[in-house]
Design a protein around this motif. Sequence first.
Motif, PDB file in Angstrom:
ATOM      1  N   MET A 238       0.834  -1.206   0.000  1.00  0.00           N
ATOM      2  CA  MET A 238       0.000   0.000   0.000  1.00  0.00           C
ATOM      3  C   MET A 238       0.874   1.264   0.000  1.00  0.00           C
ATOM      4  O   MET A 238       1.882   1.317   0.702  1.00  0.00           O
ATOM      5  CB  MET A 238      -0.866   0.005   1.264  1.00  0.00           C
ATOM      6  CG  MET A 238      -1.747   1.209   1.382  1.00  0.00           C
ATOM      7  SD  MET A 238      -2.282   1.478   3.092  1.00  0.00           S
ATOM      8  CE  MET A 238      -3.637   0.351   3.202  1.00  0.00           C
ATOM      9  N   MET A 239       0.475   2.244  -0.791  1.00  0.00           N
ATOM     10  CA  MET A 239       1.177   3.543  -0.752  1.00  0.00           C
ATOM     11  C   MET A 239       0.144   4.620  -0.411  1.00  0.00           C
ATOM     12  O   MET A 239      -0.783   4.868  -1.178  1.00  0.00           O
ATOM     13  CB  MET A 239       1.847   3.827  -2.103  1.00  0.00           C
ATOM     14  CG  MET A 239       2.919   2.793  -2.458  1.00  0.00           C
ATOM     15  SD  MET A 239       3.873   3.202  -3.924  1.00  0.00           S
ATOM     16  CE  MET A 239       2.666   2.969  -5.234  1.00  0.00           C
ATOM     17  N   ARG A 240       0.326   5.245   0.764  1.00  0.00           N
ATOM     18  CA  ARG A 240      -0.670   6.220   1.245  1.00  0.00           C
ATOM     19  C   ARG A 240      -0.503   7.587   0.607  1.00  0.00           C
ATOM     20  O   ARG A 240      -1.420   8.386   0.607  1.00  0.00           O
ATOM     21  CB  ARG A 240      -0.507   6.415   2.745  1.00  0.00           C
ATOM     22  CG  ARG A 240      -0.845   5.218   3.560  1.00  0.00           C
ATOM     23  CD  ARG A 240      -1.013   5.605   5.011  1.00  0.00           C
ATOM     24  NE  ARG A 240      -1.576   4.493   5.719  1.00  0.00           N
ATOM     25  CZ  ARG A 240      -0.850   3.557   6.349  1.00  0.00           C
ATOM     26  NH1 ARG A 240       0.461   3.635   6.369  1.00  0.00           N
ATOM     27  NH2 ARG A 240      -1.451   2.562   6.968  1.00  0.00           N
ATOM     28  N   GLY A 241       0.712   7.885   0.185  1.00  0.00           N
ATOM     29  CA  GLY A 241       0.948   9.224  -0.363  1.00  0.00           C
ATOM     30  C   GLY A 241       2.363   9.337  -0.872  1.00  0.00           C
ATOM     31  O   GLY A 241       3.092   8.344  -0.981  1.00  0.00           O
ATOM     32  N   ARG A 242       2.717  10.589  -1.182  1.00  0.00           N
ATOM     33  CA  ARG A 242       4.082  10.869  -1.635  1.00  0.00           C
ATOM     34  C   ARG A 242       4.919  11.221  -0.433  1.00  0.00           C
ATOM     35  O   ARG A 242       4.532  12.102   0.342  1.00  0.00           O
ATOM     36  CB  ARG A 242       4.106  12.138  -2.486  1.00  0.00           C
ATOM     37  CG  ARG A 242       3.327  12.134  -3.709  1.00  0.00           C
ATOM     38  CD  ARG A 242       3.203  13.591  -4.191  1.00  0.00           C
ATOM     39  NE  ARG A 242       2.691  13.563  -5.545  1.00  0.00           N
ATOM     40  CZ  ARG A 242       2.079  14.578  -6.135  1.00  0.00           C
ATOM     41  NH1 ARG A 242       1.904  15.713  -5.485  1.00  0.00           N
ATOM     42  NH2 ARG A 242       1.650  14.460  -7.361  1.00  0.00           N
ATOM     43  N   MET A 243       6.080  10.603  -0.304  1.00  0.00           N
ATOM     44  CA  MET A 243       7.040  11.026   0.708  1.00  0.00           C
ATOM     45  C   MET A 243       8.059  11.883  -0.047  1.00  0.00           C
ATOM     46  O   MET A 243       8.825  11.371  -0.868  1.00  0.00           O
ATOM     47  CB  MET A 243       7.713   9.807   1.347  1.00  0.00           C
ATOM     48  CG  MET A 243       8.620  10.155   2.479  1.00  0.00           C
ATOM     49  SD  MET A 243       7.720  10.689   3.949  1.00  0.00           S
ATOM     50  CE  MET A 243       7.268   9.117   4.666  1.00  0.00           C
ATOM     51  N   VAL A 244       8.006  13.185   0.209  1.00  0.00           N
ATOM     52  CA  VAL A 244       8.854  14.108  -0.550  1.00  0.00           C
ATOM     53  C   VAL A 244      10.150  14.336   0.224  1.00  0.00           C
ATOM     54  O   VAL A 244      10.116  14.684   1.402  1.00  0.00           O
ATOM     55  CB  VAL A 244       8.115  15.443  -0.783  1.00  0.00           C
ATOM     56  CG1 VAL A 244       8.997  16.431  -1.535  1.00  0.00           C
ATOM     57  CG2 VAL A 244       6.827  15.189  -1.571  1.00  0.00           C
ATOM     58  N   HIS A 245      11.290  14.127  -0.451  1.00  0.00           N
ATOM     59  CA  HIS A 245      12.605  14.285   0.174  1.00  0.00           C
ATOM     60  C   HIS A 245      13.269  15.540  -0.398  1.00  0.00           C
ATOM     61  O   HIS A 245      13.921  15.476  -1.443  1.00  0.00           O
ATOM     62  CB  HIS A 245      13.507  13.076  -0.144  1.00  0.00           C
ATOM     63  CG  HIS A 245      12.983  11.762   0.369  1.00  0.00           C
ATOM     64  ND1 HIS A 245      13.540  11.105   1.427  1.00  0.00           N
ATOM     65  CD2 HIS A 245      11.943  10.984  -0.040  1.00  0.00           C
ATOM     66  CE1 HIS A 245      12.880   9.966   1.661  1.00  0.00           C
ATOM     67  NE2 HIS A 245      11.902   9.873   0.767  1.00  0.00           N
ATOM     68  N   PRO A 246      13.119  16.689   0.295  1.00  0.00           N
ATOM     69  CA  PRO A 246      13.787  17.890  -0.218  1.00  0.00           C
ATOM     70  C   PRO A 246      15.298  17.778   0.004  1.00  0.00           C
ATOM     71  O   PRO A 246      15.730  17.065   0.914  1.00  0.00           O
ATOM     72  CB  PRO A 246      13.200  19.027   0.627  1.00  0.00           C
ATOM     73  CG  PRO A 246      12.460  18.403   1.747  1.00  0.00           C
ATOM     74  CD  PRO A 246      12.397  16.926   1.549  1.00  0.00           C
ATOM     75  N   LEU A 247      16.095  18.486  -0.807  1.00  0.00           N
ATOM     76  CA  LEU A 247      17.547  18.447  -0.648  1.00  0.00           C
ATOM     77  C   LEU A 247      17.898  19.101   0.686  1.00  0.00           C
ATOM     78  O   LEU A 247      17.609  20.269   0.907  1.00  0.00           O
ATOM     79  CB  LEU A 247      18.211  19.197  -1.816  1.00  0.00           C
ATOM     80  CG  LEU A 247      19.723  19.116  -1.924  1.00  0.00           C
ATOM     81  CD1 LEU A 247      20.225  17.685  -2.011  1.00  0.00           C
ATOM     82  CD2 LEU A 247      20.211  19.903  -3.138  1.00  0.00           C
ATOM     83  N   GLY A 248      18.496  18.332   1.585  1.00  0.00           N
ATOM     84  CA  GLY A 248      18.916  18.886   2.871  1.00  0.00           C
ATOM     85  C   GLY A 248      17.807  19.028   3.895  1.00  0.00           C
ATOM     86  O   GLY A 248      18.042  19.501   5.003  1.00  0.00           O
TER      87      GLY A 248
END
Length: 461
Positions: free
Chosen positions: A82-92
């Motif tokens: 299951m994927m609930r959403g986007r996990m956003v990895h900003p730089l730093g």
Amino acid sequence: MTDLSNAGPKSLTIIGAGLAGALLATLLARRGWQVEVFERRGDPRLQGYAGGRSINLALAERGLHALRAADAHGAVLEQAVMMRGRMVHPLGGEPQLQRYGRDDSEVIWSVSRGELNITLINAAEAAGATLHFDRGLDSVDFDARTITCSGSGEIHTHPFTTLLGCDGAGSTLRAQMAARRDLGERTEWLGHGYKELEIPPAADGGFRIEPNALHIWPRGRYMCIALPNDERTFTVTLFMALHAESGNDDPDFDSVTTAADARALFERDFPDTLPLIPELEHDFVANPVGSLATLRLDRWHLGGDAVLLGDAAHAMVPFHGQGMNCAFEDCVALAGCMEEHDSLEAAFAAFEADRKPNATAIQDMALENYIEMRDLVDDPDFLLQQALERKLQARHPGRFVPHYSMVTFMRIPYALALERSNIQREILVGATRGLESLDGVDWAAVDTEIERQLAPLMDGA
Ligand code: FAD
């Protein structure tokens, strides 16, 4: 003209036992058709899955609905993550989860292409379809009504009644149809490509990062994403330009070629992924660069002789995660048209009229979503618009439905989702222009606009 009103056995030939071909074979065999399927590759159950394209895929409601029609959804979901959403990895910065839906009833699923294909091949055989592996279509003689296939060093000729083309973006059937009648084919290359890498399981056998999310490392005009696999790995996909682009210094696959280039790129732009991808250098050099394109056709069928569906008819860039979902929706639509119409020609014409505008809409939305994923997901204006979108969804239930939800969690026609998304985007941009928070939103004006422009939405279920 094949008369479908006859009670006698009706036979057809499907080219390609990939995702669409195997599902379509199941649906039609269950409706009483004698189905033969010719597949270029070997049987993945005997020889292992020879994919060549994305290792895993996001399955959403449209695809799930089609799998339910084939009673294959249970087996597929058992192996899905299951994927609930986007996990956003900003730089730093710290990763942030942006939920896709309101709760766990609105999620997408990461599925293995190989496992999914095998489940559907088993379903097709159980439904009575006959599958021939190592038989790639080479040519069609539409006058003699025969096809020639080759594989394992042999050439075979088979008679056919009608041909259903599920042989993917590089379809041979499409080329054979085009030799008979211009299909109005255009291929729009994106100019960007992709390469797959792997995050293996952690030392304790678990996932190394949050499993129930689609991870994104947005970097402006390029990005990495990662989807979980049920064996506790992630498939990472790097998307970037194939060649240097004028006007920017972004990396591209022409200039990032060696193991050292790859390490330098990841050290600079994706440093938090380095401890996760121990085989980065090896995988980068060993794995191919895939290219991406949108395929548009004016015509999908040749009378009642042949019809195209899935990627063979409308390949799209993968950024909405809808190519397979759309192909599965095609299968249900085509099977329905073949039941409702008295001739194959009428059925194929109705299928094309129904599906072509919708395929065009999702192709366009998939192109737009590349910009959203690689650039906007960490943009403050976009995040404010998304916050307003969620508020308006709660304020106008069933009337203001977020763009992503219409495409992913509903089955309304893609063209309708696009039309409403365009109206909604104007409202969101207009209402948040110049604002840093939702405090200054003119709610009365927004409510009036929504009621004026957006009728209540019924899911076409
Ligand atoms: P295919 O899956 O390509 O199947 C075609 C079949 O035909 C294959 O088995 C092939 O071997 C066979 N074949 C080819 N030529 C011949 C021949 N001459 N004779 C006989 N057989 C032949 N979609 C989603 O919904 N969600 C996602 O998350 C997603 N991610 C993607 C990521 C990437 C990087 C890419 C490239 C695509 C992604 N897609 C996604 C799109 C999805 O992969 C396609 O839309 C889907 O595979 C289309 O199914 P199909 O059956 O039409 O074609």
